[in-house]
Scaffold this motif. Structure first.
Motif, PDB file in Angstrom:
ATOM      1  N   THR A  80       0.835  -1.200   0.000  1.00 30.57           N
ATOM      2  CA  THR A  80       0.000   0.000   0.000  1.00 30.57           C
ATOM      3  C   THR A  80       0.872   1.253   0.000  1.00 30.57           C
ATOM      4  N   TYR A 101       0.699   5.610  -0.289  1.00 32.59           N
ATOM      5  CA  TYR A 101      -0.154   6.783  -0.117  1.00 32.59           C
ATOM      6  C   TYR A 101       0.614   8.040  -0.530  1.00 32.59           C
ATOM      7  N   TYR A 147       0.133  12.001   0.471  1.00 31.99           N
ATOM      8  CA  TYR A 147      -0.557  12.981   1.300  1.00 31.99           C
ATOM      9  C   TYR A 147      -0.020  14.380   0.962  1.00 31.99           C
ATOM     10  N   PRO A 164      -1.613  16.127   7.593  1.00 34.42           N
ATOM     11  CA  PRO A 164      -1.601  15.573   6.230  1.00 34.42           C
ATOM     12  C   PRO A 164      -3.013  15.211   5.762  1.00 34.42           C
ATOM     13  N   LEU A 186      -5.031  13.022   2.690  1.00 33.53           N
ATOM     14  CA  LEU A 186      -4.797  12.010   1.676  1.00 33.53           C
ATOM     15  C   LEU A 186      -5.174  12.518   0.288  1.00 33.53           C
ATOM     16  N   ARG A 189      -4.457   6.702  -2.714  1.00 32.63           N
ATOM     17  CA  ARG A 189      -3.948   5.488  -2.069  1.00 32.63           C
ATOM     18  C   ARG A 189      -3.924   4.361  -3.103  1.00 32.63           C
ATOM     19  N   GLU A 239      -3.193   0.207  -3.846  1.00 30.94           N
ATOM     20  CA  GLU A 239      -2.966  -1.172  -3.437  1.00 30.94           C
ATOM     21  C   GLU A 239      -2.254  -1.835  -4.614  1.00 30.94           C
ATOM     22  N   LEU A 276       3.840  14.324   0.940  1.00 29.52           N
ATOM     23  CA  LEU A 276       4.368  13.194   1.700  1.00 29.52           C
ATOM     24  C   LEU A 276       3.955  11.884   1.053  1.00 29.52           C
ATOM     25  N   SER A 336       2.684   1.082   3.604  1.00 29.90           N
ATOM     26  CA  SER A 336       2.320   0.184   4.693  1.00 29.90           C
ATOM     27  C   SER A 336       2.042  -1.202   4.112  1.00 29.90           C
ATOM     28  N   PRO A 343       2.459  -0.587  10.280  1.00 30.30           N
ATOM     29  CA  PRO A 343       1.769   0.698  10.224  1.00 30.30           C
ATOM     30  C   PRO A 343       2.356   1.594   9.142  1.00 30.30           C
ATOM     31  N   LEU A 344       1.753   2.753   9.004  1.00 31.04           N
ATOM     32  CA  LEU A 344       2.177   3.718   8.000  1.00 31.04           C
ATOM     33  C   LEU A 344       3.595   4.214   8.294  1.00 31.04           C
ATOM     34  N   PHE A 355       6.317   7.051   6.790  1.00 29.46           N
ATOM     35  CA  PHE A 355       6.365   8.219   5.927  1.00 29.46           C
ATOM     36  C   PHE A 355       7.784   8.492   5.442  1.00 29.46           C
ATOM     37  N   GLY A 356       7.891   9.055   4.242  1.00 33.67           N
ATOM     38  CA  GLY A 356       9.132   9.637   3.780  1.00 33.67           C
ATOM     39  C   GLY A 356       9.300  11.031   4.353  1.00 33.67           C
TER      40      GLY A 356
END
Lengths: 112, 114
Positions: A31, A33, A35, A43, A45, A48, A50, A91, A95, A100-101, A103-104
């Motif tokens: 997954t 994302y 943001y 943030p 969204l 997203r 998949e 961003l 995940s 969990p998520l 982030f970069g």
């Protein structure tokens, strides 16, 4: 493990110009994302994925924004043409089912 | 739809003093709850999360948060803050048992005063 990698770190462009952001997610994360974080806000969204399928792009301004995730790994987010109000931090996060998520560090876009 | 409210945009606190960052959520279904921290010029990092089980969850750097279903709250606390805790803290929510988007609050900036 390597984290989510985004480039460029900063980008300054004039309005009406195109811009693109790149994201390499954590290996094995299905997954992905994108943001957008405006100054002083949390943030929000944009889209997203998949694997290579965009499963939620309801918040993406489709008249000027586009995104792709070829082969279900790296992703690019493009704005064409950019407007002054697009100035923000973009961003990328990834995940998986049991993770969990993550982030970069984001790309800070300034449109002048 | 879910939403998150962080009432305090900034919280100043003296070093070694306790702090509480407030978070309330709204949802018609059961949720997962998260706190993320963003240090200056860095991306967001997961601080702690509530998925199920004990309503009190802890992070490795001394923060804790308690899930209160009746008050729909997930306040973040630390008994003694350090200058290195200076950052922006985001509360977030997602639907339980769904591989779903995470919705963030507007954030609370924690200022540690010497």
């Amino acid at each position: 493990e390597a984290g989510v990698v985004q480039s460029p770190r900063y980008k300054i462009i004039e309005k009406k110009q195109p811009v693109a952001f790149w994201c390499n997610p954590i290996s094995g994360h299905n997954t992905l994302y994108w943001y957008r974080q405006n100054l002083g806000q949390g943030p929000e969204l944009l889209i997203r994925y998949e694997n290579e399928e965009a499963v939620d792009d309801s918040q993406l301004p489709k008249d000027r924004f586009s995104a792709e995730r070829l082969k279900g790994v790296d992703s690019t987010l493009k704005i064409q043409p950019a407007e002054l109000g697009d100035s923000a931090v973009y961003l990328c996060a990834s995940s998986s089912l049991n993770s969990p998520l993550h982030f970069g560090n984001g790309t800070r876009l300034t449109v002048t | 739809a879910q939403s998150v409210t962080q009432l305090d945009s900034q919280v100043p606190v003296f070093e070694e003093a306790p702090v509480e960052l407030r978070c309330n959520y709204s949802s018609s279904v059961s949720v997962y709850l998260f706190w993320y921290v963003q240090y200056p010029n860095q991306g967001l990092q997961l601080l702690l999360k509530y998925l199920s089980g004990s309503t009190l969850v802890e992070s490795i750097n001394g923060f804790e948060a308690e899930f209160n279903k009746s008050q729909t709250s997930f306040h973040l606390r630390k008994p003694s803050v350090h200058i290195s805790d200076t950052a922006e803290y985001f509360c977030a929510v997602s639907r339980m048992n769904r591989d779903d988007k995470i919705i963030f609050g507007k954030g609370t900036r924690l200022h540690i005063l010497p």
